[in-house]
Design an enzyme around this catalytic site. Structure first.
Site, PDB file in Angstrom:
ATOM      1  N   ASP A 176       0.910  -1.142   0.000  1.00 54.54           N
ATOM      2  CA  ASP A 176       0.000   0.000   0.000  1.00 54.54           C
ATOM      3  C   ASP A 176       0.946   1.188   0.000  1.00 54.54           C
ATOM      4  O   ASP A 176       1.535   1.511   1.032  1.00 54.54           O
ATOM      5  CB  ASP A 176      -0.881   0.006   1.248  1.00 54.54           C
ATOM      6  CG  ASP A 176      -1.909   1.121   1.152  1.00 54.54           C
ATOM      7  OD1 ASP A 176      -1.509   2.251   0.820  1.00 54.54           O
ATOM      8  OD2 ASP A 176      -3.095   0.866   1.382  1.00 54.54           O
ATOM      9  N   HIS A 177       1.131   1.815  -1.153  1.00 55.32           N
ATOM     10  CA  HIS A 177       2.249   2.765  -1.242  1.00 55.32           C
ATOM     11  C   HIS A 177       2.051   3.974  -0.317  1.00 55.32           C
ATOM     12  O   HIS A 177       2.998   4.689  -0.036  1.00 55.32           O
ATOM     13  CB  HIS A 177       2.531   3.177  -2.690  1.00 55.32           C
ATOM     14  CG  HIS A 177       1.609   4.203  -3.253  1.00 55.32           C
ATOM     15  ND1 HIS A 177       0.389   3.890  -3.771  1.00 55.32           N
ATOM     16  CD2 HIS A 177       1.730   5.550  -3.371  1.00 55.32           C
ATOM     17  CE1 HIS A 177      -0.201   4.999  -4.183  1.00 55.32           C
ATOM     18  NE2 HIS A 177       0.589   6.027  -3.952  1.00 55.32           N
ATOM     19  N   HIS A 239      -5.708   2.885   0.756  1.00 52.43           N
ATOM     20  CA  HIS A 239      -4.957   4.044   1.241  1.00 52.43           C
ATOM     21  C   HIS A 239      -5.679   4.795   2.370  1.00 52.43           C
ATOM     22  O   HIS A 239      -5.076   5.123   3.394  1.00 52.43           O
ATOM     23  CB  HIS A 239      -4.676   5.027   0.102  1.00 52.43           C
ATOM     24  CG  HIS A 239      -4.057   4.383  -1.111  1.00 52.43           C
ATOM     25  ND1 HIS A 239      -3.142   3.362  -1.017  1.00 52.43           N
ATOM     26  CD2 HIS A 239      -4.200   4.618  -2.440  1.00 52.43           C
ATOM     27  CE1 HIS A 239      -2.756   3.004  -2.239  1.00 52.43           C
ATOM     28  NE2 HIS A 239      -3.393   3.754  -3.110  1.00 52.43           N
TER      29      HIS A 239
HETATM   30  C1  BG6 Z   1      -3.143   4.602  -6.675  1.00 54.42           C
HETATM   31  C2  BG6 Z   1      -4.455   4.662  -7.388  1.00 54.42           C
HETATM   32  O1  BG6 Z   1      -3.103   3.525  -5.783  1.00 54.42           O
HETATM   33  O2  BG6 Z   1      -2.941   5.811  -5.936  1.00 54.42           O
HETATM   34  C3  BG6 Z   1      -4.513   5.873  -8.308  1.00 54.42           C
HETATM   35  O3  BG6 Z   1      -4.657   3.483  -8.144  1.00 54.42           O
HETATM   36  C4  BG6 Z   1      -4.193   7.122  -7.544  1.00 54.42           C
HETATM   37  O4  BG6 Z   1      -5.782   5.986  -8.937  1.00 54.42           O
HETATM   38  C5  BG6 Z   1      -2.901   6.968  -6.747  1.00 54.42           C
HETATM   39  O5  BG6 Z   1      -4.050   8.175  -8.482  1.00 54.42           O
HETATM   40  C6  BG6 Z   1      -2.657   8.154  -5.849  1.00 54.42           C
HETATM   41  O6  BG6 Z   1      -1.383   8.063  -5.318  1.00 54.42           O
HETATM   42  P1  BG6 Z   1      -0.537   9.356  -4.914  1.00 54.42           P
HETATM   43  O7  BG6 Z   1       0.706   8.810  -4.306  1.00 54.42           O
HETATM   44  O8  BG6 Z   1      -0.309  10.127  -6.171  1.00 54.42           O
HETATM   45  O9  BG6 Z   1      -1.408  10.093  -3.947  1.00 54.42           O
END
Ligand code: BG6
Length: 501
Positions: A176-177, A239
């Site tokens: 989960d980045h 997230h």
């Molecule tokens: C991803 C989603 O996990 O997270 C995308 O699939 C989204 O749709 C992205 O744009 C958002 O990540 P960040 O790091 O740009 O907030």
């Protein structure tokens, strides 16, 4: 800083976007920061037939231009074509690993990164296991699995069962980045390394918690995927709920994977299920419609390529829910996320209860507002405390002011990208910032009834909102009384309805 053991990373889906844009640049950054061992290799694999040289050429454009270290770094990159369904190709991969291991003198430590379409998340680990590439007798064997982890509760459970047939939980790293973001991790430090916050971090002092994750971009060529996913699956299930977990959890006993994930699990288990009859009222879904931003016509979601012209997929979700435990009883949590909103921002707002008595009302101009602690995840990462002061001059005119900390003021510190941190942790075998199987299922368990209701009850509306606005007006009704969402801008300390588009 501890350096991981020499290893080989195998990226499945190496011709895809994530590999070029995030994974190779992240590994390269680790390399130039001297966080990788002297001996390491990367094998990219995908269906596209390419030689090592061709693959290296494709990757070079995603490295910093004319970086001195680029050529040296690329020497560590290799490529192997694979048909994911063909068992034979996994044996070939095994042989390639064996020969690289010998020629580069690297022990058999393998990290398999699954950056493929999700329908392969059970196929690849199973076939790796059949090729004997799951046993850890002579080195580590780890799997990193990208999101989405399942498309609903049932498929997430089945995926866990399938993985756990051949791998131990501690070999599986579910990405989960958001957990890799420096500022999300800082939430723990803010809460548990300061004496002033934790005593007031509960229902006695907190009025409500608000989490916003807004994006100004739309689906950006991912319409085909997104139309089957929607904001609830794409952002909320993972997230946003992970951030809820970090905000709401009890202090872990130690900063270790299981201790932390155990506390997050307890939060997820305490999420009060939203009853079917409450869904329409407590969960607002929206979809962006065509509009004009800065004089330019912007297409609506249904006009995006890969999207069904009659699509009912939500590009916006706002919801209200409660956490039924000792700490949070009665405190509403409001979360929202959406595409094509006015700005890109993710932040957590802790709103404290108002003072018990409005002393300065006597003057008829009491402007005091509740204190807010705003934890900015991105951009302009930092922390902002809003509090009231006296306006200089006669009488007692109260004004709200900001006390703010911006990470950018730590000039010599560059925030590492989420993928750098996560890949490094997986190489170290540290799963603290990855989701555990039961956490993922618990998160699905909470949102599944909502997804079911949306699917089965056509009377639940999906509201249109013009691209470039803050989503359906109905989401304001989630918050009772005169309070509203905070309308954040790109800069941490600005807010208001009309920030940059
Ligand atoms: C991803 C989603 O996990 O997270 C995308 O699939 C989204 O749709 C992205 O744009 C958002 O990540 P960040 O790091 O740009 O907030």
């Amino acid at each position: 800083m501890k350096i991981p053991d020499p290893h080989i990373i195998v990226i499945f889906g190496a011709s895809g976007d994530l590999t070029k844009r995030k994974l190779i640049p992240a590994i390269h950054q680790l390399y130039i920061n001297h966080l990788l061992p002297d001996k390491f290799a990367i094998i990219g694999t995908s269906r596209t037939p390419l030689t090592d040289e061709e693959f290296r050429k494709r990757m070079i454009e995603f490295l910093p231009p004319e970086g001195e270290s680029n050529a040296k770094f690329l020497e560590n990159i290799f490529y192997q074509t694979i048909d994911y369904e063909l068992q034979d190709d996994y044996s070939k991969l095994g042989k390639r690993l064996e020969s690289l291991k010998e020629s580069l003198n690297i022990p058999a430590n393998y990290l398999f990164y699954l950056s493929t379409p999700p329908n392969l998340y059970d196929v690849i680990p199973e076939k790796l296991a059949l090729a004997g590439l799951n046993t850890q007798s002579d080195g580590f064997r780890r799997l990193i699995i990208e999101k989405p982890f399942g498309t609903n509760l049932k498929s997430a459970k089945l995926l866990n069962i399938s993985l756990l047939k051949n791998y131990e939980e501690n070999q599986i790293f579910r990405i989960d980045h958001y957990l890799g973001k420096e500022t999300v991790q800082n939430l723990m430090v803010t809460r548990f390394a300061n004496g002033i916050f934790e005593p007031v971090w509960n229902r006695n002092f907190i009025e409500r918690v608000e989490i916003t994750s807004a994006e100004s971009l739309g689906v950006e060529g991912r319409g085909g995927y997104y139309d089957h996913s929607g904001a609830m699956r794409d952002m909320v299930q993972n997230h946003l709920l992970q951030m809820v977990g970090m905000v709401a959890m009890e202090p872990p006993v130690v900063i270790e994977a299981d201790a932390i994930r155990h506390e997050v699990m307890k939060v997820f288990q305490s999420l009060r299920p939203i009853k079917p009859e409450e869904i329409q009222q407590h969960v607002i879904r929206g979809q962006y419609t065509a509009s004009t931003i800065k004089g330019e016509a912007v297409a609506g979601y249904r006009e995006e390529s890969g999207v069904d012209p009659g699509s009912h997929t939500e590009t916006y979700v706002a919801m209200k829910f409660f956490i039924d435990n000792w700490r949070w009883a009665g405190v509403p949590f409001f979360i929202r996320t959406g595409k094509k909103l006015p700005t890109r921002v993710t932040e957590i707002v802790i709103e404290f209860k108002p003072t018990p008595h409005h002393l300065f009302d006597q003057t008829g101009n009491d402007q005091s507002k509740p204190n807010q602690l705003i934890i900015r995840i991105q951009p302009d990462e930092g922390i902002l405390l809003k509090f009231n002061t006296k306006e200089p001059g006669a009488g007692f005119k109260v004004n709200q002011v900001n006390m703010d900390f911006h990470y950018s003021s730590l000039t010599d510190i560059q925030l590492p990208a989420a993928y750098e941190r996560l890949i490094l942790d997986a190489l170290h075998g540290d799963a603290t910032l990855f989701s555990r199987g039961d956490n993922v299922e618990a998160a699905w368990n909470f949102i599944q009834p909502i997804l079911n209701a949306w699917e089965n009850d056509p009377s639940i509306p999906i509201y249109g909102y013009p691209a470039g606005t803050w989503g359906p007006l109905e989401s304001d009704d989630l918050i009772e009384g005169t309070m509203t969402w905070r309308y954040p801008c790109k800069n941490l300390s600005d807010d208001g309805l009309y920030c940059e588009l």
